[in-house]
Write a protein that holds these residues in place. Structure first.
Motif: not given
Length: 79
Positions: A71-76
């Motif tokens: 989720a963090l990778y996708q958000k960034l």
């Protein structure tokens, strides 16, 4: 998430130096932008995201850690 990132990249010295969420996000952005690769062979942000998500999914992290990092990778990646 910092500890999960360290488990994902155990050989990266820089991962051991990450102390805050802000530093983690900065390092992920550097990775997504492929900044540590020569400009002629850099991959697109989308390609780097796909590679990172595949690595996360294939890792030995717990499902909660996998979901959080993905989720963090996708958000960034969309920033």
């Amino acid at each position: 998430m910092i500890e999960a990132y360290r488990k994902l990249w155990p050989q990266r010295v820089a991962a051991e130096k990450i102390a805050t969420q802000q530093e983690l996000e900065k390092y992920i952005l550097i990775e997504l932008d492929d900044e540590l690769t020569h400009p002629r062979v850099r991959k697109s942000r989308q390609q780097k995201l796909e590679l990172a998500l595949a690595r996360i999914e294939q890792s030995d992290l717990s499902q909660t850690e996998k979901d959080g990092l993905a989720a963090l990778y996708q958000k960034l990646a969309v920033e």
